[in-house]
Design a protein around this motif. Structure first.
Motif, PDB file in Angstrom:
ATOM      1  N   ILE A  11      25.969 -43.727 -46.539  1.00 51.58           N
ATOM      2  CA  ILE A  11      27.273 -43.479 -47.148  1.00 51.58           C
ATOM      3  C   ILE A  11      27.945 -44.778 -47.588  1.00 51.58           C
ATOM      4  N   HIS A  12      27.676 -45.878 -46.869  1.00 48.78           N
ATOM      5  CA  HIS A  12      28.295 -47.124 -47.316  1.00 48.78           C
ATOM      6  C   HIS A  12      27.667 -47.626 -48.604  1.00 48.78           C
ATOM      7  N   ALA A  14      26.456 -45.653 -50.861  1.00 45.38           N
ATOM      8  CA  ALA A  14      27.025 -44.774 -51.897  1.00 45.38           C
ATOM      9  C   ALA A  14      28.434 -45.227 -52.271  1.00 45.38           C
ATOM     10  N   ALA A  15      29.195 -45.625 -51.253  1.00 42.97           N
ATOM     11  CA  ALA A  15      30.573 -46.051 -51.524  1.00 42.97           C
ATOM     12  C   ALA A  15      30.587 -47.312 -52.386  1.00 42.97           C
ATOM     13  N   VAL A  16      29.651 -48.205 -52.112  1.00 39.86           N
ATOM     14  CA  VAL A  16      29.595 -49.433 -52.906  1.00 39.86           C
ATOM     15  C   VAL A  16      29.242 -49.113 -54.362  1.00 39.86           C
ATOM     16  N   MET A  18      29.792 -46.330 -55.942  1.00 35.57           N
ATOM     17  CA  MET A  18      30.960 -45.705 -56.541  1.00 35.57           C
ATOM     18  C   MET A  18      31.981 -46.772 -56.926  1.00 35.57           C
ATOM     19  N   ALA A  19      32.220 -47.697 -55.998  1.00 35.01           N
ATOM     20  CA  ALA A  19      33.215 -48.736 -56.266  1.00 35.01           C
ATOM     21  C   ALA A  19      32.826 -49.556 -57.482  1.00 35.01           C
TER      22      ALA A  19
END
Lengths: 283, 444, 309
Positions: A11-12, A14-16, A18-19
């Motif tokens: 998930i981290h 994925a978050a990166v 997305m960011a």
């Protein structure tokens, strides 16, 4: 159950990703605003300017000069802020009350009334510009902030009504009943029981309602003509026309125009997130 | 009962909120703005016709911010006017060119403005739709001789004057002297469109990837370029009977010329997404050698703050085609709003702004409409490179069709020309399609 | 739990004075704020749509009944702009919704520094549409654009593409710009919706042996249906009315490829001063959005029923 390590890594990542997608265009806006125009116009983009410059920000913020872009821009920022804030407050108050009625009360023509409000939201502004102009002119409200607030209220209110009524529907049923048993009046139950619970919804709706007003272009373009009421989108469109060969200046204006809503979002987000996490969910 | 127009009568008939079963909403509405309108008794909604007024008092004027006179210029002129005419107070509003038409239209019924700046393509529309006033009676006969021909034609439609010309402009050919030198191209070649093509080929070989850049985005800017080429190739928009004729020889040849420059890789493919400012950007960054643009580009392309090629910019008359070299008439005029209550004062203001001394004084920003100004050394000195070219060009200008439905016709033409430029249609086919659409518009 | 404006409403409190009166009291301010302003313009526009009005100025225009509406349906250009609008609306709302749900689920997961990620997602929303349009026009620029530059830097393509140079490509590129900005609002509404799903439901699903994928479709989506309905309808309305970003990015070109119904209405009503025709177009937009919204609500309601099992 604790989330597995792999899941956390995943998930981290994925978050990166997305960011990156979200930030890249925005970063390009910021970089363009500090790149000298010669570098902006190089056939291959300079991902970071060799000679960063704050000249454009200085031009916007230092008074005087040519057509006084600076003073116009500052006035437009203030106008936009006043108009958007006033519109949001008015629309939110009436939208929360009305949304509650649609969600929790039974009355005749409930569905019809709700659809009537939504239909107003569906009508393209183009269709209403001429009659609204005439009405505002007759009331002496052209080129005034109040005129814009009145106009925007008619767009932002249906938005608030619709989102708030749906938010109220998601709150647990029977809360009012409990309050009424304790002796609260109908109004009292709404104010002391429901509204505090609905705070995250109210703030989210307000945040997005604010942008509807902050962002509005067509009405502002036609209804305003001086620094008394010109808003940010109009001011930016104007120097887009005048200096459109320098994207950097538009970018600088854009960056500045983004700051107030971002600050607002950051301030209120704490409450939204706070409100959300204090709710039923605990992960 | 004869159905009357919703716009002519009093507003009360429409606004009076009747109590209905949906009293909840409608009743609420009655308390608001609409109800206010009824209470104020503003019937007619500005429907009454404008009037001369006392020749003094307050007037409001609408200008644009782009090219030509700057906001500061206009404010200075206005201050000087008010000093000389103490009885008149002028408020000037400024909008971008893109908003000028729409704002004028929206404000017309309410009569917000007394004086409005109009583009050369609007007199027919605004005149027939009763938005600006016919000022033929106010027009001094001698102006027709004293002003340049293209200027006199600008505010005219159907034999009437709907304003006074103020900003005079057409498109010139700009070129990059350094690049031409490097490619060993003689600038004299740029005197004809054929020569421009030859020069562009040489420039391409010398390393300029796309020597030509144009403002061919789907917008009026496209029609301006097309008009100039259409004139050079001997076409006309409408024939003597007023029917579309741009799909005949000259009009088609012009479009074929445009398309061919794309096919040959001489025209920057970004042209179909470019407006005048994009043209200036590409030209000023040295990525195109030759471009058509309005007068304003000369100063800016030579300004080291705005351009990477200062000192390398030269300007010429538009090249000639097989038939001639008319420049597109891109002028603007000052008009009295038909609903103005104070037309006499507005006219005084217009007379002042368009007067020769005022125009001569600000010649650096925009060239005067008066012929004799072009021989005045003081005017020539403001812009020695441009004025001699302007003197030649401004006498020979081509108008876009002067018809009430011009905007609709232009939109059709823009779309079809773009299809041809993108290679989706043959030029002949595209123009035929545009012509049949345009014929329908002219009928209605 | 439903978001649909279903007649009859939900739990009520009995007693006190009549519920209708209380509803009236609560709705009156909203009605004044909205209909007080637009009632007259809305009615007038409706009346104008029945006349052959071809100028902003008052005058005697012929009454033509529903002729303007009939004409719209005989107008080839209308079908082409309607096609672009439908495509824009369906594709952009679909992308915004699916990306929005994905990002919302991500932001709801146990991320470190969650506030940071949430703040990042807010950014595009805060950028005014006018600037967003100018930004993407600049990114797509065939000559200096960052997109071509990026493809070149990554070694994917060296020949510059004119991203806004072909009609269909341009429409898709405008959609990307729109999605980038407006996914934000979807994320936040879905995030709010996620908070209302009790976590013990997931426990139960897990005990029943449902994998995460199955739980997502059988539990999350149906429970989110109300929130989805809200944003879907909001975004559909906004997308159908799309104007500003087109105005800034392409002006409807190339070759009319990005002209939408609202843009066409603007051209007809304002540039061409065909106010009667423009008014008819505006009302047809309302009807079209209405039909689309009703269709969505119906689908979602069925979905919701299926999910409740």
């Amino acid at each position: 159950m604790r989330p597995s390590r792999a899941y956390l890594v995943w998930i981290h990542v994925a978050a990166v990703v997305m960011a990156l997608v979200v930030l890249a265009p925005f970063a390009w806006l910021v970089i363009s605003s500090i790149s000298p125009s010669s570098e902006l116009l190089s056939p291959h983009p300079h991902w970071w300017p060799d000679h960063p410059t704050l000249e454009r920000y200085r031009a916007i913020f230092s008074s005087g000069g040519g057509d006084d872009v600076a003073a116009n821009f500052r006035a437009a920022m203030i106008n936009s802020f006043v108009v958007a804030t006033a519109t949001t407050v008015v629309s939110l108050v009436v939208g929360v009350l009305g949304g509650y009625a649609f969600a929790r009360l039974r009355f005749r023509f409930r569905r019809t009334s709700l659809l009537a409000f939504l239909a107003i939201y569906m009508l393209p502004p183009i269709a209403l510009v001429i009659p609204l102009y005439l009405a505002l002119a007759n009331l002496g409200l052209l080129d005034t902030k109040i005129g814009l607030v009145i106009t925007y209220g008619s767009i932002v209110t249906p938005f608030c009504l619709w989102t708030m009524s749906n938010y109220f529907l998601s709150l647990p049923a029977g809360l009012e009943e409990a309050a009424r048993v304790d002796g609260a009046s109908r109004m009292g139950a709404l104010f002391w029981v429901i509204l505090p619970l609905a705070r995250p919804g109210i703030l989210t709706t307000g945040m997005f309602g604010f942008l509807l007003a902050w962002d509005e272009f067509l009405y502002a373009l036609i209804f305003t003509s001086s620094t008394d009421a010109k808003t940010i989108p109009v001011a930016i469109a104007e120097f887009t026309g005048k200096h459109s060969s320098d994207f950097g200046l538009i970018a600088a204006g854009g960056v500045l125009a983004t700051i107030p809503p971002v600050i607002l979002a950051l301030v209120f987000q704490r409450y939204i997130v706070g409100g959300l996490t204090s709710g039923a969910v605990k992960g | 009962m004869k159905p009357t127009s919703p716009l002519s009568g009093s507003l009360t008939g429409i606004t009076a909120p009747r109590p209905t079963r949906r009293g909840l909403l409608v009743g609420g509405g009655a308390l608001g703005l609409s109800g206010f309108l009824v209470a104020c008794g503003v019937g007619g909604g500005g429907g009454e016709k404008g009037g001369g007024g006392s020749g003094s008092g307050s007037i409001r004027a609408l200008f644009m911010q782009q090219a030509g006179y700057s906001e500061d210029n206009i404010k200075e002129m206005t201050a000087a006017f008010m000093k000389a005419n103490t009885g008149i107070k002028v408020t000037a509003d400024f909008v971008s060119y893109e908003a000028l038409h729409d704002k004028t239209v929206a404000a017309a019924p309410a009569g917000t403005y007394d004086v409005v700046l109009i583009d050369v393509i609007w007199p027919a529309e605004f005149g027939t739709k009763n938005i600006v006033a016919d000022v033929s009676d106010r027009w001094p006969e001698e102006w027709k001789q004293q002003m340049l021909g293209g200027a006199v034609a600008t505010p005219q439609y159907d034999g009437k004057f709907y304003g006074v010309p103020w900003i005079l402009d057409t498109k010139y050919l700009f070129y990059n002297t350094a690049q031409l030198e490097k490619a060993k191209v003689d600038a004299a070649q740029l005197d004809t469109w054929d020569g421009v093509l030859t020069a562009a080929r040489a420039l391409k070989q010398s390393g300029v990837q796309y020597p030509l850049i144009w403002s061919w985005q789907q917008a009026e800017a496209l029609i301006c370029d097309y008009t100039q080429l259409l004139g050079a190739f001997g076409g006309t928009f409408l024939d003597d009977a007023g029917q579309p004729a741009f799909n005949q020889e000259g009009g088609v040849a012009a479009l074929e010329f445009m398309r061919q420059t794309i096919v040959d890789g001489l025209t920057n493919p970004a042209s179909t997404q470019s407006l005048e400012e994009d043209v200036r950007r590409v030209f000023s960054s040295g990525q195109a050698s030759i471009a058509l643009n309005w007068t304003y580009m000369y100063g800016l392309a030579n300004d080291p703050k705005e351009s990477q090629i200062p000192g390398d910019v030269a300007v010429l008359q538009t090249p000639s085609g097989p038939v001639g070299r008319p420049g597109v008439n891109g002028s603007m005029a000052l008009s009295l709003s038909a609903t103005s209550e104070n037309q006499d004062a507005g006219w005084k203001y217009i007379e002042y702004l368009t007067s020769q001394p005022v125009q001569d004084k600000y010649a650096l920003s925009s060239l005067p409409v008066w012929s004799s100004s072009y021989d005045d050394p003081k005017v020539v000195d403001t812009n020695p490179a441009v004025v001699p070219q302007a003197k030649k060009q401004l006498g020979d200008m081509i108008l876009r069709p002067q018809v009430a439905s011009y905007n609709a016709m232009s939109q059709v033409l823009q779309a079809e020309i773009q299809k041809a430029l993108l290679g989706d249609k043959e030029p002949q086919q595209a123009l035929d399609d545009a012509a049949s659409e345009a014929a329908k518009l002219l009928e209605s | 739990m439903t978001s649909t404006p279903r007649a009859g409403g939900r739990p009520r409190v009995r007693g006190g004075y009549h519920e209708g009166r209380f509803a009236l009291l609560l709705l009156l301010p909203a009605a004044v704020v909205v209909f007080g302003v637009v009632l007259w313009p809305v009615v007038r526009t409706l009346v104008v749509s029945l006349y052959d009005v071809d100028s902003a100025m008052p005058g005697d225009y012929p009454f033509v009944g529903i002729d303007n509406y009939v004409q719209v349906f005989q107008d080839d250009r209308f079908y082409s702009v309607l096609g672009h609008t439908m495509y824009f609306t369906l594709v952009s709302t679909f992308l915004e919704l699916s990306l929005g749900i994905a990002v919302a689920l991500l932001l709801n997961a146990p991320l470190r520094a969650r506030w940071l990620w949430r703040s990042i997602v807010v950014l595009p929303w805060a950028l005014p549409t006018i600037v967003n349009g100018a930004l993407w026009r600049w990114i797509y620029n065939g000559q200096y654009g960052a997109l071509n530059g990026l493809l070149d830097t990554l070694g994917i393509s060296q020949t510059p593409t004119q991203w806004l140079g072909e009609p269909f490509l341009a429409l898709n590129m405008v959609i990307i710009a729109d999605v980038w900005k407006n996914t934000s609002i979807v994320v936040f509404f879905i995030l709010a919706g996620l908070q209302t799903i009790p976590s013990d439901l997931y426990e139960a699903a897990r005990v029943d042996g449902a994998g995460p994928w199955r739980a997502f479709w059988r539990l999350t989506i149906p429970m989110l249906a109300p929130s989805i309905a809200v944003v879907l309808i909001l975004r559909t309305i906004e997308a159908f009315k799309v104007f500003d970003i087109i105005y800034v990015m392409t002006g409807g070109g190339p070759a009319s490829g990005t002209q939408t119904v609202a843009f066409y209405t603007y051209l007809q009503a304002f540039s061409n001063q065909l106010f009667g025709y423009g008014a008819a177009l505006a009302y047809l937009i309302v009807l079209a959005v209405f039909a689309l919204a009703m269709a969505y609500l119906r689908i979602l309601r069925q979905n919701e029923m299926a999910g409740v099992e």
